[in-house]
Every structure is written in structure tokens, then in C-alpha cells.
Enzyme design. Sequence first.
Site, PDB file in Angstrom:
ATOM      1  N   GLY B  72      -6.944 -13.108 -84.589  1.00 38.14           N
ATOM      2  CA  GLY B  72      -6.750 -13.418 -83.177  1.00 38.14           C
ATOM      3  C   GLY B  72      -7.749 -12.691 -82.292  1.00 38.14           C
ATOM      4  N   THR B  73      -8.014 -11.461 -82.630  1.00 39.52           N
ATOM      5  CA  THR B  73      -8.946 -10.665 -81.832  1.00 39.52           C
ATOM      6  C   THR B  73     -10.332 -11.302 -81.835  1.00 39.52           C
ATOM      7  OG1 THR B  73      -7.686  -8.670 -82.312  1.00 39.52           O
ATOM      8  CG2 THR B  73      -9.971  -8.359 -81.613  1.00 39.52           C
ATOM      9  N   ASN B 151       3.342 -11.210 -76.138  1.00 39.23           N
ATOM     10  CA  ASN B 151       3.790 -10.688 -77.426  1.00 39.23           C
ATOM     11  C   ASN B 151       4.944  -9.697 -77.302  1.00 39.23           C
ATOM     12  OD1 ASN B 151       1.398  -9.560 -76.169  1.00 39.23           O
ATOM     13  ND2 ASN B 151       1.409  -7.992 -77.763  1.00 39.23           N
ATOM     14  N   GLN B 179       0.914 -15.908 -79.981  1.00 41.08           N
ATOM     15  CA  GLN B 179       2.368 -15.805 -80.126  1.00 41.08           C
ATOM     16  C   GLN B 179       3.078 -17.141 -79.923  1.00 41.08           C
ATOM     17  OE1 GLN B 179       4.008 -13.359 -81.310  1.00 41.08           O
ATOM     18  NE2 GLN B 179       2.510 -11.690 -81.189  1.00 41.08           N
ATOM     19  N   SER B 199      -3.710 -16.993 -84.603  1.00 42.12           N
ATOM     20  CA  SER B 199      -3.906 -16.017 -85.672  1.00 42.12           C
ATOM     21  C   SER B 199      -2.938 -16.313 -86.805  1.00 42.12           C
ATOM     22  CB  SER B 199      -3.658 -14.610 -85.117  1.00 42.12           C
ATOM     23  OG  SER B 199      -3.834 -13.648 -86.140  1.00 42.12           O
ATOM     24  N   HIS B 201      -1.645 -14.553 -89.359  1.00 33.98           N
ATOM     25  CA  HIS B 201      -0.586 -13.656 -89.840  1.00 33.98           C
ATOM     26  C   HIS B 201       0.631 -13.629 -88.933  1.00 33.98           C
ATOM     27  CE1 HIS B 201      -1.169 -10.014 -87.213  1.00 33.98           C
ATOM     28  NE2 HIS B 201      -2.330 -10.585 -87.037  1.00 33.98           N
ATOM     29  N   THR B 237     -19.670 -16.596 -95.090  1.00 34.46           N
ATOM     30  CA  THR B 237     -19.070 -17.438 -96.123  1.00 34.46           C
ATOM     31  C   THR B 237     -17.607 -17.688 -95.775  1.00 34.46           C
ATOM     32  OG1 THR B 237     -20.591 -16.536 -97.745  1.00 34.46           O
ATOM     33  CG2 THR B 237     -18.603 -17.597 -98.589  1.00 34.46           C
ATOM     34  N   CYS B 324      -0.283  -2.679 -81.473  1.00 33.53           N
ATOM     35  CA  CYS B 324      -1.600  -2.147 -81.173  1.00 33.53           C
ATOM     36  C   CYS B 324      -1.549  -0.969 -80.240  1.00 33.53           C
ATOM     37  CB  CYS B 324      -2.473  -3.216 -80.533  1.00 33.53           C
ATOM     38  SG  CYS B 324      -2.972  -4.411 -81.728  1.00 33.53           S
TER      39      CYS B 324
HETATM   40  C1  LIG Z   1     -28.243 -10.528 -98.336  1.00 33.16           C
HETATM   41  C2  LIG Z   1     -27.039 -11.142 -97.709  1.00 33.16           C
HETATM   42  N1  LIG Z   1     -26.654 -10.731 -96.485  1.00 33.16           N
HETATM   43  C3  LIG Z   1     -25.580 -11.246 -95.873  1.00 33.16           C
HETATM   44  C4  LIG Z   1     -24.809 -12.210 -96.466  1.00 33.16           C
HETATM   45  C5  LIG Z   1     -23.648 -12.753 -95.708  1.00 33.16           C
HETATM   46  O1  LIG Z   1     -22.418 -12.374 -96.267  1.00 33.16           O
HETATM   47  P1  LIG Z   1     -21.097 -13.198 -95.937  1.00 33.16           P
HETATM   48  O2  LIG Z   1     -21.241 -14.538 -96.514  1.00 33.16           O
HETATM   49  O3  LIG Z   1     -20.006 -12.386 -96.538  1.00 33.16           O
HETATM   50  O4  LIG Z   1     -20.986 -13.254 -94.445  1.00 33.16           O
HETATM   51  C6  LIG Z   1     -25.174 -12.673 -97.754  1.00 33.16           C
HETATM   52  C7  LIG Z   1     -24.409 -13.718 -98.470  1.00 33.16           C
HETATM   53  O5  LIG Z   1     -24.143 -14.789 -98.045  1.00 33.16           O
HETATM   54  C8  LIG Z   1     -26.305 -12.128 -98.382  1.00 33.16           C
HETATM   55  O6  LIG Z   1     -26.696 -12.532 -99.587  1.00 33.16           O
HETATM   56  C1  LIG Z   2      -0.916 -12.246 -77.862  1.00 29.87           C
HETATM   57  C2  LIG Z   2      -1.787 -11.700 -78.946  1.00 29.87           C
HETATM   58  N1  LIG Z   2      -3.113 -11.888 -78.885  1.00 29.87           N
HETATM   59  C3  LIG Z   2      -3.942 -11.431 -79.832  1.00 29.87           C
HETATM   60  C4  LIG Z   2      -3.468 -10.745 -80.922  1.00 29.87           C
HETATM   61  C5  LIG Z   2      -4.466 -10.242 -81.922  1.00 29.87           C
HETATM   62  O1  LIG Z   2      -4.354 -10.903 -83.140  1.00 29.87           O
HETATM   63  P1  LIG Z   2      -4.964 -10.266 -84.483  1.00 29.87           P
HETATM   64  O2  LIG Z   2      -4.157  -9.039 -84.770  1.00 29.87           O
HETATM   65  O3  LIG Z   2      -4.836 -11.316 -85.484  1.00 29.87           O
HETATM   66  O4  LIG Z   2      -6.367  -9.890 -84.196  1.00 29.87           O
HETATM   67  C6  LIG Z   2      -2.083 -10.514 -81.033  1.00 29.87           C
HETATM   68  C7  LIG Z   2      -1.470  -9.789 -82.164  1.00 29.87           C
HETATM   69  O5  LIG Z   2      -1.769  -8.683 -82.536  1.00 29.87           O
HETATM   70  C8  LIG Z   2      -1.223 -11.007 -80.020  1.00 29.87           C
HETATM   71  O6  LIG Z   2       0.095 -10.809 -80.063  1.00 29.87           O
END
Ligand SMILES: Cc1ncc(COP(=O)(O)O)c(C=O)c1O
Ligand SMILES: Cc1ncc(COP(=O)(O)O)c(C=O)c1O
Lengths: 385, 385, 158
Positions: B72-73, B151, B179, B199, B201, B237, B324
Amino acid sequence: MTNTIYLDNNATTKIDEDVLAAMLPYFTTYYGNPSSMHTFGGQIGKVVRQARSQVASLLGAEESEIVFTSCGTEGDNAAILAALKAQPKKKHIITTEVEHPAILNLCRRLERDGYTVTYLSVNSKGQIDFDELEASLTGNTAVVSVMYANNETGVIFPIEQIGQIVKEYGALFHVDAVQAVGKIPLDMKTSTIDLLTLSGHKIHAPKGIGALYVRKGVRFRPLLIGGHQERGRRGGTENVAGIVALGKAAELAQQHLGSIGREKILRDKLEQGILAAIPNTAVNGDPDNRLPNTSNIGFKFIEGEAILLSLDEYGICASSGSACSSGSLEPSHVLRALGLPYSVLHGSIRFSLSRYTTETEIDRVLEVLPGVIDRLRELSPFNSD
Amino acid sequence: MTNTIYLDNNATTKIDEDVLAAMLPYFTTYYGNPSSMHTFGGQIGKVVRQARSQVASLLGAEESEIVFTSCGTEGDNAAILAALKAQPKKKHIITTEVEHPAILNLCRRLERDGYTVTYLSVNSKGQIDFDELEASLTGNTAVVSVMYANNETGVIFPIEQIGQIVKEYGALFHVDAVQAVGKIPLDMKTSTIDLLTLSGHKIHAPKGIGALYVRKGVRFRPLLIGGHQERGRRGGTENVAGIVALGKAAELAQQHLGSIGREKILRDKLEQGILAAIPNTAVNGDPDNRLPNTSNIGFKFIEGEAILLSLDEYGICASSGSACSSGSLEPSHVLRALGLPYSVLHGSIRFSLSRYTTETEIDRVLEVLPGVIDRLRELSPFNSD
Amino acid sequence: MWDYTDKVMEHFHNPRNQGKITEKQEGEEIVTGQVGSIACGDALKLHLKIDEETQTIKDATFQTFGCASAIASSSALTELLKGRKVDEAMKLTNKEIAESLGGLPEEKMHCSVMGQEALEAAIYTYKGIPLDDHEEDEGNLICRCFGISDTKIKRIIR
Ligand SMILES: Cc1ncc(COP(=O)(O)O)c(C=O)c1O
Ligand SMILES: Cc1ncc(COP(=O)(O)O)c(C=O)c1O
Ligand code: FES
Ligand code: FES
């Protein structure tokens, strides 16, 4: 479908069964929020701490220097932007031509925002020139970002030598170690690196988790601003299962470093076998300074996608260029930077192994590949030249 | 430990067993990278598409309007920053005093970067004043960000009425629906919302996955810059298992919306029971315009942490303020914004239910809570006053 | 979640010496030291029964509005005080209170400061010394309750 022979481990890896076992309880049993004021959630704080210590240990870092992120791209973005925010007066960035799009595309964006970026060129072995680096460095340089090892060719940069030079000019030094972590030993205690990115799914942890190393004393500004998680360095409810998985994967990677020679032997067998059996092929990059699991081979006169799809028929997974750029029709920017001849550029294939790769699999590829290349070359108008 | 009675579902939720089952194959069996040029990875693209369609369906949106994020953030940060980048000349932001830190702390940061931010105040029921909103809106306002439901108190804002006003001034409208999603029906087709954050979770998917709705036609600039994933809107990815989980969770949430009344009945039973059994208690926020699962109750003369830790002895999980902010010593900014008297402010507890909450659990809380409150009040110097 | 010691939790769940002191004999005096307020979220009333002749604290009780560590600190404080001479008690520091609980999280040290200040207030009242404010304090307000700044806390912790 035939049994899959997965030789695309630089793109992403299989989750280790032990890693999966370690993370599973945090989905449906211990699903609490570590920030909570009850034991059910609060106890999770301990497992997050343990995972942080496992990751720190793999890097020779301290726990307080590890910030969990969602992927390598986030780590790369966060590191560069933090380095810039920490030194608002400096407007210059140095990186290389062969970085991952997570660095290159960010730098292009930053150029539009008023920063100057130097993209260091590489020679035919994929190595930068120290003189060019030194000539580019000025007091205005905020950050130098160089990858530890290249994802396409596996070429390893002399990171500490580069770091020595960078430090003379007072710039921060970021290293994208997404491909190096777990394949070569790292020790932050004796390193010049200020910021280092890693990504879980390249070391048998799941996708969606990564970490950033931030050297103690380096000023850091979060990319994701929110709650007080990660000591204010990365907002968002902690991805507990992912964090536990990354911790376990780091522990296993550390153990595995001792037996990485096995991967190298298989990689060499594959490479030698291909070069011996198929004419007009060459290894791209630096055969000596390379990750032990990666082989990038150019097959003249034919085109990469055609090779990949032919191999796919046999359940063999490899790639041309990085997974991230293979959606596009352009030949890989990394191979172009090496100055490869056109006849090779388009027909280059990366094989990347893991600790799961078996000799039987390598043998099978050696059995299949010559026929595949032959068939495609017969179709090619350039073959007869 | 005693059996856990988990009434902290606004902090995070248990992963649904069906969600876990849906995601499991993507860890060790289908672990490929969807960007790959082989069937093993390429086939993953289909499941990502399916998940996108499930999330879109929950929101009444189109698939192309969904961008997967890590939480969410990230969604909140990405939305606000994208809205600002899309309208570089506009330097004004409007939000409310009672937003999540993911919005509030970002806005404070943006103030230091030269933006002006209006924080709309709320009345004792937690509602904003339309006149204040209208008086704050100017042609310079880039984005208005209002949460769908709070929230801490569960108070629901009249989002579409707000959106109507926002649209008259040509500003973009972002809604933090973290929420609200899964608790109240949403339909983007008939909505004024331009950008909406959710979000995973909070709706029985794992931590580490979320989504951002971006209305077709709204210009978007990515927060995480990297590869071409998410059609260039979010590098990195894809967190395939997380995405599949979020898709399944969205599908289940949609089904569950029909029986959300059950949660409300239990919530009301809890609330009525507490008010009837314990003197000097009051419901915080707007009793009528509220999420069906949330009850925030002020217990006079005592302090929240002491209540939570006492409940914890009985395995009852609740929270004071948002998870939080509970790491801090400050009373919740949301409750302060309601202008609650001090005697209540420090002793307010949030109970938040889920579809897993049982009547037996509610009965147990009603059995235990009066004694807990009594004991703490006996310790309090204000009780006898 | 805070990392409270078992001792803190034990005192929190089974606080010693809670309430007021109502009974006294000849030659005994009851005084109260109060700090904090409901506005701040923490407050403590410390009641002492002092034997005038021996200048000894015969009984100590508390009433606390605050978090678990505030309640535990108050409870531990009363135990430390019983049987001490008034002048000895004056020397008691918040650090000793925290140590008697096996330590407190750094962010919660001010909860023990509250105990030490209530003690000071009670003894000053007993001795007829006027209570001074804490106005000279600079730095960031950590505990709004008493106007305790981070600089002061650091000073006290050391
Ligand atoms: C050298 C390098 N840097 C950054 C990334 C990016 O990682 P991610 O896919 O976890 O964002 C990758 C792979 O995709 C990579 O091979
Ligand atoms: C209203 C609201 N916004 C944003 C968030 C942030 O979500 P996350 O913890 O998935 O970053 C939350 C929960 O923590 C929330 O209750
Ligand atoms: S001919 Fe198919 S990509 Fe160019
Ligand atoms: S007294 Fe414990 S937080 Fe202030």
C-alpha cells in the site's frame, strides 16, 4: 511437456525447498504484523531480526546496514536516489553502458531532471577503462554506480579497484550486486562499497523481496515514505514471509559458495562442448573474469529468438539478452556495448546455471544444440557467404 | 500460549487457505520469469493476466488499469508522485489530517521540496468539511488524496461527493482504499477516482503485494524505473506468486462482500456488549458511516498500551492507533484530529474483525475485557476523581 | 512491540503497593508527589508514609496512568523505597529503577524518569522545598508529559 532443463538462472531461480519450508509458517500461522503491540505480531520481530542477520552475514555486513526492499529494481532506484538526496549540490552521476535497465533507465530519467550522467564505455571484454573513470570523476560527482557482475555476460568488474578511485573523489559508490551475490564471496567489512543491491529471486528466494546494504554512516533517505518500518528507511508493512525466505536463502547461498566450483565445471563442460561441436561460435565477454555459472555464446548467422524457440521445443530454457529487454526487438545493449560484429550480435544466447543444474542436463543440451543450430543456419541467407 | 483471538485485521490479515494453495505452485514448480522467451517462463504471463483480471473485476476496472506494486505504501507514494510528475506546473496538494503515514509523511517530505500541502481537518465524527475542500482547491492543485475509509476508526469518507468537487477544479483524485477494498463494494466504471491504492495483506493475501488502479487516460510515470514490466509502469521482476495470491484474494473478497453483514453483526455485538458492561466508554468516530468490521472504543482514565498488553495475556490481539504509529509514544494522529478529550485519547483501542472472526471469540472478549479495564482503572490516579 | 523484560511484565501484571495510603500512626506523615497529567498520557501519584523520628519511609504506594513500563516502574519504585531513609531515597535514580526491572527499552526510559520525579516531588513536599519547573530543558520533546527532552534523557541514562 518434456522435462524442463532450466539454464536461465540469471533471469530467475527456483525457490529452494528449505527456503519454502522456512517461509510457509508466516502465511497462515504466524501472519501477524511485527509492529503490533501483541505477542502474536510482536514475536515476528524476532524472525525478521534473524533474517536480517543472515543477510548481513552473507555480505560481511552489520544487521543495521541491511534494509529490506521488494526487488533489485527498488534497491537500485532507492540507492541512486538516496545518494543524490544526501548530496543535493552534486549533480553528476557515473555509471556504465552495460548496467541493468533499473540503473540505466533511471539515469536517463534523471538526465531529464537536470542531472548529468556519464556512461562509461566497455572494451570487447566488457571491462571499463580506469582512465576514463578518473577523467570523468569530479567534485560534482554524487554517485558512481557499477554492477558487480553483468547479468548477460557474467563479466565481473574489479569493484574494489574502482571503489578506491571513487573514494578519492568523495563520491558515494553503489554496486548492483544482484548477479554477484551468492556466486562470489563478498565482504563489506573490507570493501569500498557504500551501497549494494541484491535481489532474492536470483538466489533461490521468491520474487518480491530484496535488500539494500547501506554502509553505516552513509546518509540515507527512503524511496518509499510511510511508517517507521526498517527504522524509517523503507515504509510499508514488512513482507515477513519474503524476509524470512531471503534470510534462509542467504544462509544457503553462503554455504553453497564453498561448492560453486561444481557449477563452474558444468558451465565449462557446456561451453567447451558447444565450441568444439559447432563451428562459427564464440564466447562473448571476458572468459577469465566471469561468474562461474554464466556462459554467453554467439552463434553466427542466425537469430537469437529462433534459437531460443527451437531449444524450447526440447524443454531447454535459456535467454538472449536480459529477460527485461527480451520483450523488445532490439539486440541487447550489453552485447552492443562490447562492439560485437553484427553477425554475432543477433545470435547470442546466455546459458546460466544454478546449484540444481545436473550433468545429465548439460549432456542433453550438447546432444540437441548442434542440430538446432544447423537447421537454422540452413535457413539463413548468410550461411553460404 | 492461549488460543489467539485475532481482532487486529486492519493491521494485517491471515492468508486464506485457498489463496495459499493458488500461489504455492509458483514457488518451486512454475518459478519462471514471465518476460522469458521460453514456454516455462512465458506461460506465467497467462496467470499474471488472470490475476490482473481478478483484481480489475473487484474494482469494476479494466485489466489495463491495474498496476501491481509491493504494498500500500508503494501504491500511495507512486500515485501522488505520478500525479505531480504528470502536471509539473501545479505545486499544490490537498489531503486530510487523518491519512495513513504513507500519505502524510510523503506530503511532509514534499513540503520541503517546495510543494504546498493543505491538510483538511475533520470534525468529531472524522468527516471533512466540503466548504473547506472547495476553498482550498485552486487551478494550482495537482492532486487531492483522500482515504476511502480510515484504518483506525473505520470512518468512510463520501468519496464520490468529494470527487465531484475535485473534478470541477481539474485536479487528479487519488484514493487510498487500502482499508475499503473487500469491505465495501467499489466500481471504478461509475467513479470519479483517477488513482486508487490497495494492499494485499489487508484482504487475506500475503504481505509484499499490492496494486494501484490508474484510470485509463491518466498520465502515469513509474516510481520504480527499470525493465518493461507492468507495461513500463513498475520495474522489477514480477512477484508472480504474490500477484496470483492477490488475484485469488480479490476473487474471494468479491464473493465475501455479499456476506459482510455477518461481520457487522459480530462487530455490533462486541461494541454493544462493551458499552453496556463497562462504564465511561465511548465509540470514536462516526458510528453510522463506518467499515462493518471496525470498532474504535475509548476507555477513559487508562492508557492504551496497558490495555493491549493485558488483553495479550488472554491471547486477544487488538491495537491502539495504527500499527505504524504504535512504535511511537505519541497518541494517534487520527484520534487527535477528532478532537477527543484527553481522558479518552490515550485509552482508545481498535478492534477489527475479519471473515474468520467467530461469535465464540467475541463472547470471550466480552467475558475478559471488563475485568481488564477494572484492574487498570484501579491503578489509575484519575479514576477516583 | 516493545522488548519488555519478564520482570517488567511481572510487575505490570502484579503491581505491588497500588492505591493510596489512608492510615497513619502518631509520628508518621503521609506525603504525595505527583507528576504528569492526563493530557500527556502519563501521570503518577506516589504516596509515602514517613516516620518522622527515624526519617524512614515506612510505606510507599502508587497510582499510575500510563503504559506498561510506567506501571511497572512505579511498582518497582515503591519496593525500592520501603525502609529507606529519606535522604537515601533522594539519591535514588531512574536508572536504579530501570535496573531493578532488568532494564527498559531506551524509548521507555522516561517512564522510569517519571518515578524519580514523583519521588523528588514527594520528598520536596515533605521538606517544604518549592518544586521547580523543568523549563531550562532544551532539545526535542520526547515525553510531552513532563517536558522531558532527549538531551535530558541522554543525561539521565548515562
Ligand atoms: C544486474 C541486475 N540488476 C538488477 C536486476 C533487477 O532485479 P529485480 O528483477 O529483482 O528487480 C537484475 C535482474 O533482473 C539484474 O540482473
Ligand atoms: C489506510 C492505509 N493506507 C496505507 C497502508 C499501507 O499499506 P502497506 O502496509 O501495505 O504498505 C495501510 C496499512 O498499513 C492503511 O491502513
Ligand atoms: S523479423 Fe521478427 S523481430 Fe525483426
Ligand atoms: S510513561 Fe511510558 S510512555 Fe510515557
